[in-house]
Design a protein around this motif. Structure first.
Motif, PDB file in Angstrom:
ATOM      1  N   ASN A  63      -6.647  -9.063  -9.275  1.00  8.26           N
ATOM      2  CA  ASN A  63      -7.095  -7.947  -8.839  1.00  8.26           C
ATOM      3  C   ASN A  63      -6.609  -7.451  -7.463  1.00  8.26           C
ATOM      4  N   PHE A  64      -6.227  -8.479  -6.749  1.00  5.49           N
ATOM      5  CA  PHE A  64      -5.517  -8.226  -5.541  1.00  5.49           C
ATOM      6  C   PHE A  64      -4.122  -7.424  -5.977  1.00  5.49           C
ATOM      7  N   GLN A  65      -3.421  -7.986  -6.656  1.00  3.32           N
ATOM      8  CA  GLN A  65      -2.035  -7.308  -7.078  1.00  3.32           C
ATOM      9  C   GLN A  65      -2.423  -5.756  -7.771  1.00  3.32           C
ATOM     10  N   GLU A  66      -3.561  -5.754  -8.530  1.00  2.00           N
ATOM     11  CA  GLU A  66      -3.795  -4.511  -8.779  1.00  2.00           C
ATOM     12  C   GLU A  66      -4.115  -3.399  -7.600  1.00  2.00           C
ATOM     13  N   GLU A  67      -4.777  -3.947  -6.666  1.00  2.00           N
ATOM     14  CA  GLU A  67      -5.006  -2.902  -5.402  1.00  2.00           C
ATOM     15  C   GLU A  67      -3.652  -2.696  -4.647  1.00  2.00           C
ATOM     16  N   VAL A  68      -3.010  -3.784  -4.541  1.00  2.00           N
ATOM     17  CA  VAL A  68      -1.720  -3.596  -3.817  1.00  2.00           C
ATOM     18  C   VAL A  68      -0.822  -2.722  -4.569  1.00  2.00           C
ATOM     19  N   LEU A  69      -0.758  -2.612  -5.944  1.00  2.00           N
ATOM     20  CA  LEU A  69       0.037  -1.642  -6.528  1.00  2.00           C
ATOM     21  C   LEU A  69      -0.702  -0.102  -6.625  1.00  2.00           C
ATOM     22  N   LYS A  70      -1.979   0.060  -6.388  1.00  2.00           N
ATOM     23  CA  LYS A  70      -2.766   1.111  -6.012  1.00  2.00           C
ATOM     24  C   LYS A  70      -2.367   1.727  -4.779  1.00  2.00           C
ATOM     25  N   LEU A  71      -2.078   0.805  -3.871  1.00  2.95           N
ATOM     26  CA  LEU A  71      -1.447   1.262  -2.638  1.00  2.95           C
ATOM     27  C   LEU A  71      -0.066   1.953  -2.419  1.00  2.95           C
ATOM     28  N   LYS A  72       0.797   1.234  -3.312  1.00  2.00           N
ATOM     29  CA  LYS A  72       2.077   1.288  -3.432  1.00  2.00           C
ATOM     30  C   LYS A  72       2.123   2.791  -4.187  1.00  2.00           C
ATOM     31  N   ALA A  73       1.347   2.992  -5.393  1.00  4.15           N
ATOM     32  CA  ALA A  73       1.188   4.208  -5.913  1.00  4.15           C
ATOM     33  C   ALA A  73       0.820   5.458  -5.115  1.00  4.15           C
ATOM     34  N   GLY A 127       1.656   5.731  -1.677  1.00  7.91           N
ATOM     35  CA  GLY A 127       2.599   6.129  -0.861  1.00  7.91           C
ATOM     36  C   GLY A 127       2.360   5.273   0.399  1.00  7.91           C
ATOM     37  N   LYS A 128       1.468   4.070   0.226  1.00  6.21           N
ATOM     38  CA  LYS A 128       1.155   3.291   1.406  1.00  6.21           C
ATOM     39  C   LYS A 128       2.257   2.272   1.568  1.00  6.21           C
ATOM     40  N   THR A 129       2.073   1.839   2.918  1.00  8.32           N
ATOM     41  CA  THR A 129       3.225   0.626   3.294  1.00  8.32           C
ATOM     42  C   THR A 129       2.640  -0.578   3.140  1.00  8.32           C
ATOM     43  N   VAL A 130       3.114  -1.704   2.738  1.00  6.97           N
ATOM     44  CA  VAL A 130       2.528  -3.178   2.697  1.00  6.97           C
ATOM     45  C   VAL A 130       3.709  -4.236   3.026  1.00  6.97           C
ATOM     46  N   LEU A 131       3.127  -4.996   3.776  1.00  6.95           N
ATOM     47  CA  LEU A 131       4.013  -6.231   4.419  1.00  6.95           C
ATOM     48  C   LEU A 131       3.346  -7.343   3.763  1.00  6.95           C
ATOM     49  N   LEU A 132       3.731  -8.112   2.912  1.00 12.10           N
ATOM     50  CA  LEU A 132       2.830  -9.281   2.097  1.00 12.10           C
ATOM     51  C   LEU A 132       4.007 -10.491   2.362  1.00 12.10           C
ATOM     52  N   LYS A 143     -15.766  -5.107  -7.862  1.00 12.81           N
ATOM     53  CA  LYS A 143     -14.452  -5.630  -8.574  1.00 12.81           C
ATOM     54  C   LYS A 143     -13.951  -6.893  -8.098  1.00 12.81           C
ATOM     55  N   PHE A 144     -14.268  -7.360  -6.855  1.00 16.46           N
ATOM     56  CA  PHE A 144     -13.872  -8.771  -6.594  1.00 16.46           C
ATOM     57  C   PHE A 144     -15.226  -9.665  -6.743  1.00 16.46           C
ATOM     58  N   GLU A 145     -16.351  -8.962  -7.306  1.00 16.32           N
ATOM     59  CA  GLU A 145     -17.535  -9.863  -7.422  1.00 16.32           C
ATOM     60  C   GLU A 145     -18.151 -10.550  -6.243  1.00 16.32           C
ATOM     61  N   LEU A 146     -18.214  -9.986  -5.321  1.00 17.60           N
ATOM     62  CA  LEU A 146     -18.801 -10.353  -3.879  1.00 17.60           C
ATOM     63  C   LEU A 146     -20.201 -10.034  -3.967  1.00 17.60           C
ATOM     64  N   ASP A 147     -21.161 -11.023  -3.667  1.00 15.38           N
ATOM     65  CA  ASP A 147     -22.582 -10.884  -3.299  1.00 15.38           C
ATOM     66  C   ASP A 147     -22.604 -10.428  -1.857  1.00 15.38           C
ATOM     67  N   LYS A 203     -12.477 -12.629   0.097  1.00 12.42           N
ATOM     68  CA  LYS A 203     -12.763 -11.463  -0.391  1.00 12.42           C
ATOM     69  C   LYS A 203     -13.211 -10.272   0.664  1.00 12.42           C
ATOM     70  N   VAL A 204     -14.310 -10.843   1.530  1.00 12.79           N
ATOM     71  CA  VAL A 204     -14.598 -10.010   2.489  1.00 12.79           C
ATOM     72  C   VAL A 204     -13.360  -9.403   3.143  1.00 12.79           C
ATOM     73  N   ALA A 205     -12.516  -9.957   3.679  1.00 15.71           N
ATOM     74  CA  ALA A 205     -11.422  -9.256   4.548  1.00 15.71           C
ATOM     75  C   ALA A 205     -10.494  -8.628   3.816  1.00 15.71           C
ATOM     76  N   LEU A 206     -10.450  -8.953   2.485  1.00 14.85           N
ATOM     77  CA  LEU A 206      -9.607  -7.928   1.473  1.00 14.85           C
ATOM     78  C   LEU A 206     -10.393  -6.645   1.058  1.00 14.85           C
ATOM     79  N   ILE A 207     -11.639  -6.928   0.939  1.00 13.59           N
ATOM     80  CA  ILE A 207     -12.272  -5.415   0.717  1.00 13.59           C
ATOM     81  C   ILE A 207     -12.365  -4.540   1.775  1.00 13.59           C
ATOM     82  N   ALA A 208     -12.437  -4.978   3.078  1.00 13.44           N
ATOM     83  CA  ALA A 208     -12.309  -4.146   4.362  1.00 13.44           C
ATOM     84  C   ALA A 208     -10.981  -3.525   4.282  1.00 13.44           C
TER      85      ALA A 208
END
Length: 301
Positions: free
Chosen positions: A168-178, A180-185, A119-123, A138-143
């Motif tokens: 893509n980052f925003q989509e993944e944060v919203l997936k965490l929210k859906a 029930g995960k907790t995010v400090l942004l 998704k993040f198009e990382l080699d 991207k590496v840190a975000l994927i991890a």
């Protein structure tokens, strides 16, 4: 609701400079919490103090009801963290680095990790030393997104990403929210935060000046009004309103919720063709808290 993270009266000084002043807020399970302020306002200092990378001078920091800094190694197993500028081991590939970061947190690589890499198009086969700033992010975000933890902390995480990867980052944060995960942004890009957060804390020169739900803060702030009128003679009646502008028959201004009924009555007398009333953006509210106190973003640097 379960408090995942709680700060109470946290202070931190560097010599005579007090970087954090009685910082107090809490984040509940399942919410995306925006931590806002210009560069230099104290966001990263607060986050590094939460992580135990800096030692607080006083105050309380609790993660899942326990002291977050008494056992940093255990606390970090419950946290996924992405800083604004990621540094990697230069001789490891991106894929090896992701695996290492996951193992350091006690997590395993999964099918979701491979999906995120695509998704993040990382080699993942390239050495980290060849990566641009965006690819290091991207590496840190994927991890981070691959980990199953109690708290995800993102400190200016989209620095260096192109608009597609920001989405893509925003989509993944919203997936965490859906989920029930907790995010400090933490961010100074207000349009980015506005799409994701439930509540926000605004920090200014190391002090929290406002904490609240985004909807509640919008209700307390002035609304934006745009109208098209035919009776130009009544325009002078609106010229004294805040942020008034006029372009031919089009006028715009801001008013408080209390002023709105009387202003609408006046607009009706002006033969309105069209009117738009919109709540303030997060940027509008942010600037209100800064400029109302005679502080600009340049004062924070």
């Amino acid at each position: 609701m379960v408090k995942v993270l709680e700060l109470a009266g946290v202070n931190k000084s560097f010599g005579k400079f007090q970087a954090l002043k009685d910082v107090t807020f809490s984040i509940e399970e399942g919410e995306v919490f925006g931590f806002l302020g210009p560069n230099g306002a104290g966001k990263s200092t607060a986050i590094r103090t939460i992580l135990g990378l800096l030692k607080r001078d006083s105050g309380k920091i609790e993660l899942m009801g326990e002291d977050a800094t008494s056992n940093v190694l255990e606390s970090h197993k419950k946290i996924a963290y992405v800083p604004g500028d990621v540094f990697l081991w230069p001789n490891l590939t991106g894929g090896e680095t992701i695996d290492l970061l996951l193992r350091l947190g006690g997590h395993e690589r999964s099918k979701h990790t491979d999906e995120l890499i695509k998704k993040f198009e990382l080699d993942p086969k390239k050495k980290a030393r060849t990566y641009s700033k965006g690819n290091r992010q991207k590496v840190a975000l994927i991890a981070a997104f691959s980990a199953d933890v109690d708290l995800y902390i993102f400190d200016e995480p989209t620095s260096g990403l192109d608009p597609l990867q920001e989405r893509n980052f925003q989509e993944e944060v919203l997936k965490l929210k859906a989920a029930g995960k907790t995010v400090l942004l933490s961010s100074h890009i207000l349009s980015e935060v506005e799409k994701m957060v439930d509540r926000v804390a605004i920090i200014r020169t190391g002090e929290i000046v406002k904490v609240g739900a985004l909807t509640e803060m919008q209700e307390l702030s002035a609304v934006n009004v745009r109208a098209v009128i035919t009776d130009s003679e009544v325009v002078t009646g609106f010229a004294a309103l805040d942020n008034f502008t006029q372009q031919n028959s089009k006028i715009s201004f801001t008013v408080t919720h209390e002023q709105l009924p009387s202003v609408l009555a006046e607009l009706a007398q002006a033969q309105v063709h069209d009117v738009q009333i919109t709540p303030p953006t997060l940027e509008d509210m942010f600037m209100q808290f800064y400029l109302d106190n005679g502080v600009t973003a340049n004062d924070q640097k």
